[in-house]
Write a protein that holds these residues in place. Structure first.
Motif, PDB file in Angstrom:
ATOM      1  N   LEU A 103     -25.010  25.566  -7.764  1.00  0.00           N
ATOM      2  CA  LEU A 103     -25.817  25.817  -6.571  1.00  0.00           C
ATOM      3  C   LEU A 103     -27.305  25.779  -6.925  1.00  0.00           C
ATOM      4  O   LEU A 103     -27.712  26.197  -8.018  1.00  0.00           O
ATOM      5  N   PRO A 104     -28.163  25.311  -6.005  1.00  0.00           N
ATOM      6  CA  PRO A 104     -29.604  25.336  -6.260  1.00  0.00           C
ATOM      7  C   PRO A 104     -30.136  26.765  -6.222  1.00  0.00           C
ATOM      8  O   PRO A 104     -29.415  27.701  -5.865  1.00  0.00           O
ATOM      9  N   GLU A 105     -31.405  26.945  -6.574  1.00  0.00           N
ATOM     10  CA  GLU A 105     -32.025  28.255  -6.483  1.00  0.00           C
ATOM     11  C   GLU A 105     -32.102  28.686  -5.015  1.00  0.00           C
ATOM     12  O   GLU A 105     -32.282  27.848  -4.122  1.00  0.00           O
ATOM     13  N   PRO A 106     -31.979  29.984  -4.740  1.00  0.00           N
ATOM     14  CA  PRO A 106     -31.951  30.445  -3.345  1.00  0.00           C
ATOM     15  C   PRO A 106     -33.206  30.110  -2.536  1.00  0.00           C
ATOM     16  O   PRO A 106     -33.146  30.093  -1.306  1.00  0.00           O
ATOM     17  N   ASN A 107     -34.349  29.861  -3.198  1.00  0.00           N
ATOM     18  CA  ASN A 107     -35.552  29.502  -2.439  1.00  0.00           C
ATOM     19  C   ASN A 107     -35.613  28.017  -2.094  1.00  0.00           C
ATOM     20  O   ASN A 107     -36.557  27.563  -1.446  1.00  0.00           O
ATOM     21  N   ASP A 108     -34.628  27.252  -2.507  1.00  0.00           N
ATOM     22  CA  ASP A 108     -34.548  25.832  -2.165  1.00  0.00           C
ATOM     23  C   ASP A 108     -34.156  25.693  -0.689  1.00  0.00           C
ATOM     24  O   ASP A 108     -33.199  26.339  -0.240  1.00  0.00           O
ATOM     25  N   PRO A 109     -34.870  24.890   0.106  1.00  0.00           N
ATOM     26  CA  PRO A 109     -34.526  24.729   1.529  1.00  0.00           C
ATOM     27  C   PRO A 109     -33.090  24.272   1.762  1.00  0.00           C
ATOM     28  O   PRO A 109     -32.526  24.501   2.828  1.00  0.00           O
ATOM     29  N   ARG A 110     -32.497  23.605   0.755  1.00  0.00           N
ATOM     30  CA  ARG A 110     -31.120  23.109   0.903  1.00  0.00           C
ATOM     31  C   ARG A 110     -30.076  24.178   0.616  1.00  0.00           C
ATOM     32  O   ARG A 110     -28.876  23.924   0.756  1.00  0.00           O
ATOM     33  N   TYR A 111     -30.520  25.369   0.222  1.00  0.00           N
ATOM     34  CA  TYR A 111     -29.582  26.373  -0.269  1.00  0.00           C
ATOM     35  C   TYR A 111     -28.526  26.774   0.760  1.00  0.00           C
ATOM     36  O   TYR A 111     -27.328  26.810   0.423  1.00  0.00           O
ATOM     37  N   PRO A 112     -28.873  27.093   2.015  1.00  0.00           N
ATOM     38  CA  PRO A 112     -27.817  27.500   2.960  1.00  0.00           C
ATOM     39  C   PRO A 112     -26.720  26.451   3.126  1.00  0.00           C
ATOM     40  O   PRO A 112     -25.529  26.805   3.196  1.00  0.00           O
ATOM     41  N   LEU A 113     -27.085  25.182   3.174  1.00  0.00           N
ATOM     42  CA  LEU A 113     -26.066  24.139   3.324  1.00  0.00           C
ATOM     43  C   LEU A 113     -25.236  24.004   2.052  1.00  0.00           C
ATOM     44  O   LEU A 113     -24.036  23.696   2.113  1.00  0.00           O
ATOM     45  N   ALA A 114     -25.868  24.247   0.884  1.00  0.00           N
ATOM     46  CA  ALA A 114     -25.112  24.215  -0.370  1.00  0.00           C
ATOM     47  C   ALA A 114     -24.097  25.355  -0.409  1.00  0.00           C
ATOM     48  O   ALA A 114     -22.974  25.189  -0.905  1.00  0.00           O
ATOM     49  N   VAL A 115     -24.482  26.528   0.115  1.00  0.00           N
ATOM     50  CA  VAL A 115     -23.550  27.659   0.200  1.00  0.00           C
ATOM     51  C   VAL A 115     -22.370  27.300   1.105  1.00  0.00           C
ATOM     52  O   VAL A 115     -21.209  27.558   0.770  1.00  0.00           O
ATOM     53  N   ALA A 116     -22.668  26.690   2.264  1.00  0.00           N
ATOM     54  CA  ALA A 116     -21.595  26.298   3.185  1.00  0.00           C
ATOM     55  C   ALA A 116     -20.646  25.305   2.523  1.00  0.00           C
ATOM     56  O   ALA A 116     -19.416  25.400   2.678  1.00  0.00           O
ATOM     57  N   ALA A 117     -21.225  24.361   1.758  1.00  0.00           N
ATOM     58  CA  ALA A 117     -20.389  23.365   1.081  1.00  0.00           C
ATOM     59  C   ALA A 117     -19.516  24.010   0.014  1.00  0.00           C
ATOM     60  O   ALA A 117     -18.355  23.617  -0.176  1.00  0.00           O
ATOM     61  N   ALA A 118     -20.049  25.011  -0.699  1.00  0.00           N
ATOM     62  CA  ALA A 118     -19.260  25.696  -1.727  1.00  0.00           C
ATOM     63  C   ALA A 118     -18.207  26.605  -1.110  1.00  0.00           C
ATOM     64  O   ALA A 118     -17.120  26.795  -1.669  1.00  0.00           O
ATOM     65  N   ALA A 119     -18.523  27.175   0.058  1.00  0.00           N
ATOM     66  CA  ALA A 119     -17.588  28.100   0.705  1.00  0.00           C
ATOM     67  C   ALA A 119     -16.433  27.380   1.380  1.00  0.00           C
ATOM     68  O   ALA A 119     -15.325  27.928   1.487  1.00  0.00           O
ATOM     69  N   GLN A 120     -16.677  26.174   1.862  1.00  0.00           N
ATOM     70  CA  GLN A 120     -15.659  25.471   2.657  1.00  0.00           C
ATOM     71  C   GLN A 120     -14.311  25.341   1.945  1.00  0.00           C
ATOM     72  O   GLN A 120     -13.272  25.724   2.514  1.00  0.00           O
ATOM     73  N   PRO A 121     -14.257  24.817   0.684  1.00  0.00           N
ATOM     74  CA  PRO A 121     -12.935  24.689   0.045  1.00  0.00           C
ATOM     75  C   PRO A 121     -12.280  26.039  -0.241  1.00  0.00           C
ATOM     76  O   PRO A 121     -11.052  26.142  -0.256  1.00  0.00           O
ATOM     77  N   VAL A 122     -13.078  27.065  -0.442  1.00  0.00           N
ATOM     78  CA  VAL A 122     -12.529  28.409  -0.678  1.00  0.00           C
ATOM     79  C   VAL A 122     -11.878  28.927   0.601  1.00  0.00           C
ATOM     80  O   VAL A 122     -10.748  29.449   0.580  1.00  0.00           O
ATOM     81  N   ILE A 123     -12.573  28.776   1.721  1.00  0.00           N
ATOM     82  CA  ILE A 123     -12.027  29.222   3.005  1.00  0.00           C
ATOM     83  C   ILE A 123     -10.767  28.441   3.352  1.00  0.00           C
ATOM     84  O   ILE A 123      -9.771  29.006   3.837  1.00  0.00           O
ATOM     85  N   GLU A 124     -10.792  27.142   3.092  1.00  0.00           N
ATOM     86  CA  GLU A 124      -9.604  26.316   3.380  1.00  0.00           C
ATOM     87  C   GLU A 124      -8.436  26.734   2.504  1.00  0.00           C
ATOM     88  O   GLU A 124      -7.287  26.795   2.975  1.00  0.00           O
ATOM     89  N   ALA A 125      -8.702  27.036   1.224  1.00  0.00           N
ATOM     90  CA  ALA A 125      -7.626  27.464   0.329  1.00  0.00           C
ATOM     91  C   ALA A 125      -7.052  28.807   0.759  1.00  0.00           C
ATOM     92  O   ALA A 125      -5.855  29.073   0.598  1.00  0.00           O
ATOM     93  N   ALA A 126      -7.919  29.663   1.333  1.00  0.00           N
ATOM     94  CA  ALA A 126      -7.456  30.971   1.810  1.00  0.00           C
ATOM     95  C   ALA A 126      -6.780  30.870   3.165  1.00  0.00           C
ATOM     96  O   ALA A 126      -6.137  31.830   3.610  1.00  0.00           O
ATOM     97  N   GLY A 127      -6.959  29.747   3.843  1.00  0.00           N
ATOM     98  CA  GLY A 127      -6.418  29.609   5.197  1.00  0.00           C
ATOM     99  C   GLY A 127      -7.161  30.457   6.202  1.00  0.00           C
ATOM    100  O   GLY A 127      -6.608  30.891   7.215  1.00  0.00           O
ATOM    101  N   GLY A 128      -8.447  30.699   5.921  1.00  0.00           N
ATOM    102  CA  GLY A 128      -9.248  31.555   6.806  1.00  0.00           C
ATOM    103  C   GLY A 128      -9.227  32.992   6.324  1.00  0.00           C
ATOM    104  O   GLY A 128      -9.119  33.268   5.133  1.00  0.00           O
TER     105      GLY A 128
END
Length: 647
Positions: free
Chosen positions: A454-479
Motif C-alpha cells: 500500500l502507498p503512504e497514507p498521505n498519497d491521494p491514491r491511498y483510499p482507492l488502494a485500501v478499497a482494492a486491498a479490502a475487496q478480495p478479503v471481503i469477497e473471501a469472507a462472503g461479506g
C-alpha cells in the motif's frame, strides 16, 4: 461482605450461575473485588477491562451491596437504556437487593408541558399540528414523559427536528420553579426520583452539566452521592473540556431573540422590545452568514482577521447588551421575562469572554497555556468557543466537591501497561490502577492481517488502494465486514469503489440513521458497512454477521483542529514530545476501540485488517501492535483466504 466474598458471588455456584449466558470469569471477579475495596476505602480506581470481562456486573454487584448512594454514568443514551433496563434488573434480582434505582437523562429527552402548550399557538408549526396532536394525546397518558416512548412520531433526528425543539426545554430557556407546570414537570419528577434512589443511571453529558451548570430550580443529582462510577471513561477528558469551557451558538442567540419577541408581542406596551429583538435577530442572521464556506473549525484570531466578521461580531455583542438592558426592568413582570433576562446575562458573559480583545503580549503567552478560543461552522451558522487546554484542575475540583469513591472504567484506557495518558488528563495521580485482559481467546478466535504494497497514507491514491486491498478479503469472507474509515473523504471514495466492485450489499454511513444501518447489517448477515467515527465504538454485533473488521489507517487526529493544535503547543512549551505524549496514545486508544468491534462473544471468530503500512515501516508500529490483543499475524492474502474459509 469482604471484597473477596463479593467477588465470590460472581463465581461458579453463585447467584448468577443460573442466568442464561453467564460464565464465571476470573478477570470479572478481580474487578469486582477491586471495586468493593475502593468502596471500603472511599478511593479512586481506574480499571481497564478488556472486551468480555463483564465490567458492568463487576461494578454493579459491589455498588448494590455497598449500602451507599451510587451514580453510574455511561457514554450514551443507548448504553444508559441497556444498563438500566437489562443489566441492572438482572443483577438486582439475582442479588435480591432492595435498592431503589432511577434512570435520569438530559432535559432534551423529556417533554416540556409548558412549551407543548405554547407550541399550539405558534403559526410556524402548522405543518406539524398532526404530530403535535399525537404528542398532546400521549402527554395525558405517559408517566415518564420521555420522548423515546413516542417512537416514529419523534424519530431519531431529534436535534434537527423543529417540532422537538419547540416542545422540549434547554438549560437556557427552562423557567424552573417559576413555571406554572413545575409540579407536573417530567424533568423535575425524574430528578426527584433520582434524588430518592440508591443507584442512579445518568450519562456523561448530564453528569458534567449538573456540576458545571447547576440548573436553578432543580436539585443537583451529584449531591448526596457516596460513589461515582464512570463507564466508557475514555470519553471523559474530551467531554470535560467542552463543559469546563464556554460556548455560544448562533442557534442559542436566535432562540433568545425569538422567545423575547414572541412574549413581548403579547403585551401592547412593549413594542420597543419587539423591535430590539428583531434588530438582534437580524444581527445574528448576518453573523450566521459569515460562516458559509469556512473550514469547520478555525482559531478565533483567523476568523476575526476579516474586518467584516469582526464588525458584525461586535454588533451582535452590542445588540445583545441592549436587549439585556431592556429586559432588566421586566424581570418581575412574569416568569418568561425573568428567564429571558437570565439567558441574556449568561449569553452575554460567555460571548464577551470568548470575543474579548487579545491580552497584551506579555500576558498572551501565559494565557495561551490555559485556553484556546476558536469558532466552529455548523449546519446553519456556527459557534464561538473558549476551551481549556487541560481539565485536570477543574476535574480535581469536581472530585473534591463530591468526595467518596470514584471508579473510571473502559475497555481502552491504557497504552500498553501505562495509564499515564488517561490519568494525567483528569488529574488522577492518587488513583489505583488495574488492567484486565479480555478473557476471549484471540489466538484461536482471530487473525490480524497486515497487507503489503500500500502507498503512504498521505498519497491521494491511498483510499482507492485500501478499497482494492479490502475487496478480495471481503469477497473471501462472503461479506460480514465493517470498513472503518478515518475521514469522510476516505469513506466516500472507498464506499463508491466497493459498491462498484462487490456483488454484496454495501451500507454506507449517511444513507440512513446509525441504528437503522446496524439493524440492516445484522439482519442481512453478509453485508458490508462503511462508516467513520460513530461506528468505531459503542457498536455490538455478535455472531457471524460481523466476521471482518477493516481499518483504513491509524486514527491520528486530523491536523488543523485549533483545540488539538493548542494541546500540542502546550506540550512543546513544557519540553515534551507531542507525537509520543499525545498523538500516538490517542490514536492507539481509538484504534483499540475500532478493533474491539470484531470479537464480542466467546463463540465469535474473525479477521482484523489494518491497512496502514506505517504499522510495519515505523518504529512506533511495534507499540501499536503491542496494544492490541495477541493474535496470529498474517501478511499474505492466501493465508487470509485460508483462515476465512474456516469461518
Amino acid at each position: 461482605m469482604t471484597p473477596e466474598e463479593i467477588a465470590g458471588l460472581l463465581g461458579d455456584g453463585g447467584p448468577f450461575s443460573g442466568l442464561p449466558g453467564f460464565a464465571a470469569r476470573e478477570p470479572q471477579q478481580r474487578m469486582a473485588a477491586a471495586v468493593a475495596d475502593a468502596y471500603e476505602r472511599e478511593a479512586a480506581l481506574v480499571v481497564e477491562a478488556g472486551t468480555g470481562t463483564g465490567k458492568t456486573y463487576a461494578y454493579l454487584v459491589p455498588a448494590l451491596l455497598s449500602g451507599k448512594r451510587t451514580l453510574v454514568s455511561t457514554g450514551t443514551r443507548t448504553l444508559q437504556d441497556q444498563l438500566f433496563h437489562r443489566d441492572l434488573p438482572r443483577v438486582r434480582d439475582a442479588l435480591r437487593a432492595p435498592a431503589r434505582v432511577a434512570l435520569l437523562k438530559g432535559r432534551a429527552n423529556y417533554l416540556c408541558l409548558y412549551r407543548m402548550k405554547r407550541a399550539r399557538g405558534l403559526p410556524a408549526l402548522r405543518w406539524a399540528w398532526d404530530r403535535l396532536r399525537a404528542i398532546e394525546d400521549w402527554a395525558r397518558r405517559t408517566d415518564a414523559g420521555e420522548l423515546a416512548e413516542l417512537g416514529p412520531v419523534i424519530g431519531e433526528a431529534r436535534e434537527d427536528d423543529g417540532l422537538v425543539r419547540q416542545i422540549t426545554s434547554t438549560a437556557d430557556n427552562c423557567l424552573g420553579s417559576r413555571c406554572d407546570d413545575f409540579e407536573q414537570c417530567f424533568v423535575a419528577r425524574a430528578r426527584r426520583n433520582a434524588q430518592a434512589a440508591d443507584l442512579v443511571v445518568v450519562n456523561h453529558h448530564l453528569l458534567l452539566a449538573d456540576f458545571v451548570l447547576k440548573d436553578q430550580g432543580f436539585g443537583q443529582i451529584l449531591s448526596g452521592s457516596d460513589a461515582i462510577i464512570i463507564d466508557e471513561a475514555h470519553q471523559l477528558p474530551e467531554l470535560a473540556a467542552e463543559f469546563f469551557g464556554r460556548r455560544v451558538s448562533t442557534r442559542q442567540l436566535q432562540e433568545l431573540a425569538r422567545d423575547v419577541q414572541a412574549e413581548a408581542q403579547l403585551q401592547p406596551d412593549l413594542s420597543a422590545l419587539v423591535e430590539a429583538a428583531q434588530v438582534f435577530s437580524g444581527d445574528v442572521t448576518r453573523f450566521e452568514q459569515l460562516f458559509a464556506g469556512l473550514p469547520q473549525r478555525q482559531p478565533l484570531t483567523a476568523f476575526l482577521a476579516d474586518d467584516e466578521r469582526r464588525r458584525v461580531a461586535e454588533q451582535v455583542g452590542d445588540s445583545l447588551a441592549g436587549l439585556r438592558q431592556m429586559l432588566s426592568p421586566l424581570e418581575e413582570r412574569d416568569a418568561e421575562f425573568a428567564a429571558a433576562l437570565e439567558r441574556a446575562v449568561g449569553l452575554l458573559e460567555r460571548w464577551t469572554h470568548v470575543l474579548r480583545e487579545p491580552p497584551p503580549p506579555a500576558e498572551a503567552e501565559a494565557a495561551a497555556l490555559h485556553e484556546v478560543r476558536w469558532v466552529e461552522a455548523l449546519i446553519r451558522g456556527g459557534s464561538v468557543n473558549a476551551t481549556p487546554i487541560e481539565v485536570a484542575d477543574d476535574f480535581q475540583r469536581m472530585r473534591e466537591t463530591y468526595p467518596g469513591t470514584w471508579l473510571f472504567t473502559s475497555a481502552t484506557l491504557a497504552v500498553g501497561e501505562d495509564f499515564g495518558h488517561f490519568s494525567r488528563a483528569l488529574g488522577l495521580d492518587d488513583a489505583q490502577t488495574l488492567r484486565l485482559d479480555s478473557p476471549f481467546d484471540y489466538a484461536r478466535q482471530a487473525r490480524l492481517y497486515l497487507p503489503s504494497g500500500l502507498p503512504e497514507p498521505n498519497d491521494p491514491r491511498y483510499p482507492l488502494a485500501v478499497a482494492a486491498a479490502a475487496q478480495p478479503v471481503i469477497e473471501a469472507a462472503g461479506g460480514g465486514a465493517f470498513v472503518l474509515c478515518t475521514s469522510h473523504r476516505a469513506l466516500r471514495q472507498i464506499a463508491e469503489r466497493l459498491r462498484a466492485q462487490l456483488k454484496l450489499r454495501v451500507l454506507v454511513q449517511g444513507d440512513d440513521s446509525r441504528s437503522a444501518l446496524l439493524d440492516a447489517f445484522a439482519e442481512d448477515g453478509n453485508a458490508v458497512l462503511v462508516g467513520t467515527s460513530s461506528f468505531w465504538e459503542g457498536v455490538d454485533v455478535k455472531g457471524s454477521a460481523l466476521r471482518c473488521v477493516i481499518i483504513d489507517r491509524l486514527p491520528f487526529a486530523a491536523p488543523g483542529d485549533p483545540v488539538f493544535e493548542a494541546k500540542l503547543d502546550a506540550i512543546r512549551r513544557r519540553g515534551g514530545t507531542p507525537f509520543f505524549d499525545l498523538q500516538l496514545p490517542e490514536a492507539i486508544v481509538m484504534l483499540r476501540q475500532g478493533a474491539g468491534r470484531l470479537i464480542r462473544d466467546p463463540s465469535d471468530r474473525g479477521l482484523l485488517m489494518l491497512c496502514d503500512p506505517r504499522i510495519s515501516s515505523k518504529a512506533y508500529g511495534r507499540r501499536v501492535l503491542a496494544s492490541l490483543p495477541r493474535m496470529p499475524v498474517l501478511r499474505e492474502l492466501d493465508a487470509v483466504r485460508e483462515f476465512l474459509s474456516t469461518l
